[in-house]
Design a protein around this motif. Structure first.
Motif, PDB file in Angstrom:
ATOM      1  N   LEU A   1       2.109   6.380  -7.185  1.00  0.00           N
ATOM      2  CA  LEU A   1       1.099   7.318  -7.674  1.00  0.00           C
ATOM      3  C   LEU A   1       1.576   8.761  -7.515  1.00  0.00           C
ATOM      4  O   LEU A   1       1.392   9.593  -8.411  1.00  0.00           O
ATOM      5  CB  LEU A   1      -0.217   7.126  -6.913  1.00  0.00           C
ATOM      6  N   GLU A   2       2.211   9.057  -6.377  1.00  0.00           N
ATOM      7  CA  GLU A   2       2.717  10.409  -6.131  1.00  0.00           C
ATOM      8  C   GLU A   2       3.883  10.747  -7.060  1.00  0.00           C
ATOM      9  O   GLU A   2       4.059  11.897  -7.454  1.00  0.00           O
ATOM     10  CB  GLU A   2       3.151  10.536  -4.669  1.00  0.00           C
TER      11      GLU A   2
ATOM     12  N   LYS B 219       0.837  -1.205   0.000  1.00  0.00           N
ATOM     13  CA  LYS B 219       0.000   0.000   0.000  1.00  0.00           C
ATOM     14  C   LYS B 219       0.873   1.256   0.000  1.00  0.00           C
ATOM     15  O   LYS B 219       0.635   2.188  -0.784  1.00  0.00           O
ATOM     16  CB  LYS B 219      -0.910  -0.004   1.229  1.00  0.00           C
ATOM     17  N   LYS B 220       1.898   1.263   0.834  1.00  0.00           N
ATOM     18  CA  LYS B 220       2.803   2.405   0.900  1.00  0.00           C
ATOM     19  C   LYS B 220       3.516   2.617  -0.425  1.00  0.00           C
ATOM     20  O   LYS B 220       3.627   3.754  -0.907  1.00  0.00           O
ATOM     21  CB  LYS B 220       3.820   2.187   2.017  1.00  0.00           C
TER      22      LYS B 220
ATOM     23  N   ALA C 268      -2.402  12.180  -7.148  1.00  0.00           N
ATOM     24  CA  ALA C 268      -2.493  11.110  -6.155  1.00  0.00           C
ATOM     25  C   ALA C 268      -3.433  11.447  -5.005  1.00  0.00           C
ATOM     26  O   ALA C 268      -3.999  10.549  -4.380  1.00  0.00           O
ATOM     27  CB  ALA C 268      -1.094  10.796  -5.609  1.00  0.00           C
TER      28      ALA C 268
ATOM     29  N   LEU D  93      -8.006   0.543  -6.307  1.00  0.00           N
ATOM     30  CA  LEU D  93      -7.903   1.988  -6.462  1.00  0.00           C
ATOM     31  C   LEU D  93      -9.299   2.582  -6.521  1.00  0.00           C
ATOM     32  O   LEU D  93     -10.145   2.116  -7.289  1.00  0.00           O
ATOM     33  CB  LEU D  93      -7.145   2.338  -7.747  1.00  0.00           C
TER      34      LEU D  93
ATOM     35  N   GLY E  82      -7.597   6.813  -3.602  1.00  0.00           N
ATOM     36  CA  GLY E  82      -7.385   6.011  -2.412  1.00  0.00           C
ATOM     37  C   GLY E  82      -6.867   4.626  -2.781  1.00  0.00           C
ATOM     38  O   GLY E  82      -7.209   4.088  -3.837  1.00  0.00           O
ATOM     39  N   VAL E  83      -6.050   4.054  -1.914  1.00  0.00           N
ATOM     40  CA  VAL E  83      -5.433   2.754  -2.167  1.00  0.00           C
ATOM     41  C   VAL E  83      -5.723   1.803  -1.018  1.00  0.00           C
ATOM     42  O   VAL E  83      -5.518   2.146   0.153  1.00  0.00           O
ATOM     43  CB  VAL E  83      -3.900   2.888  -2.327  1.00  0.00           C
ATOM     44  N   GLU E  84      -6.210   0.619  -1.342  1.00  0.00           N
ATOM     45  CA  GLU E  84      -6.386  -0.458  -0.366  1.00  0.00           C
ATOM     46  C   GLU E  84      -5.742  -1.717  -0.925  1.00  0.00           C
ATOM     47  O   GLU E  84      -5.764  -1.944  -2.144  1.00  0.00           O
ATOM     48  CB  GLU E  84      -7.867  -0.718  -0.070  1.00  0.00           C
TER      49      GLU E  84
ATOM     50  N   GLU F 245       1.133   3.946  -3.153  1.00  0.00           N
ATOM     51  CA  GLU F 245       0.868   5.368  -2.919  1.00  0.00           C
ATOM     52  C   GLU F 245       2.060   6.213  -3.353  1.00  0.00           C
ATOM     53  O   GLU F 245       1.891   7.284  -3.957  1.00  0.00           O
ATOM     54  CB  GLU F 245       0.557   5.602  -1.442  1.00  0.00           C
ATOM     55  N   GLN F 246       3.264   5.744  -3.072  1.00  0.00           N
ATOM     56  CA  GLN F 246       4.464   6.468  -3.493  1.00  0.00           C
ATOM     57  C   GLN F 246       4.592   6.505  -5.014  1.00  0.00           C
ATOM     58  O   GLN F 246       4.996   7.510  -5.589  1.00  0.00           O
ATOM     59  CB  GLN F 246       5.705   5.825  -2.874  1.00  0.00           C
TER      60      GLN F 246
END
Length: 217
Positions: free
Chosen positions: A15-16, A8-9, A23, A37, A27-29, A12-13
């Protein structure tokens, strides 16, 4: 093996890190290495970019996309404007013709139809439409002409896979039925999966590619 928390981390990184993605709006799960997503990207191109970004992260087994495109006011276009832009970009794209590819637009949804000679032309037509302003989604209904035999298609795909990724080719089964190619087996990553699918689309006579490849070590 990475934990769901670590994946997940990293997603997210990723996407950023991608400048084509906002981003903050996604949201990410992650559960059992399957990434979901959710959110509201501002374009169809951003939606696809978010999916690709998640797929790039090592350890991700699959991606579920629950993203709804919401076009911002400054990018909104009428269906007539979108249709004109699509026809223009098809006319200016080498290897494509508006006479072969037909266009309809309804509420920002672009539907492509008609007939082309090669599978790559069908995919190219879709790819050049995706980045256009105001497009919410693209439905590709283009048919591919061609009557190559299943044996010819499978042989050419197999040879291409060996040229591009010889180790992965040993683990991929190619089945051809009436121009539809089904890929089965296991590859090590999403890029390897993409290579296999691209090789299949490049073969003459291919109308459709069904990707049943799994990702795993």
């Amino acid at each position: 093996m990475k934990s769901d928390v670590q994946l997940k981390k990293e997603v997210e990184q990723e996407l950023e890190w991608d400048p084509s993605i906002n981003a903050a709006g996604i949201g990410v799960e992650v559960h059992d290495r399957i990434v979901t997503l959710a959110g509201h990207p501002g374009s169809f191109a951003e939606k696809l970019a978010a999916r690709r970004a998640a797929q790039r992260v090592e350890g991700v087994k699959g991606v579920v996309v629950e993203l709804e495109v919401r076009v911002p006011a400054h990018d909104k276009r009428s269906d007539e404007e979108i249709a004109a832009a699509v026809r223009s970009v098809l006319e200016w794209t080498a290897g494509l013709s508006e006479k072969e590819v037909k266009v309809t637009v309804e509420k920002g949804c672009v539907t492509l139809s008609g007939e082309v000679d090669w599978g790559y032309q069908m995919k190219t037509a879709e790819n050049v439409v995706v980045p256009l302003r105001g497009v919410v989604t693209v439905v590709n209904q283009i048919n591919v002409r061609g009557n190559a035999s299943g044996g010819d298609i499978a042989g050419k795909i197999g040879a291409a896979l060996k040229r591009h990724a010889e180790d992965e080719a040993r683990h991929i089964d190619v089945d051809v039925n009436d121009g539809t190619v089904t890929l089965r087996g296991k590859v090590g990553s999403f890029p390897e999966r993409s290579i296999a699918c691209s090789a299949a689309w490049s073969a003459p006579g291919v109308h459709n590619v069904i990707d049943q490849l799994s990702i795993g070590a």
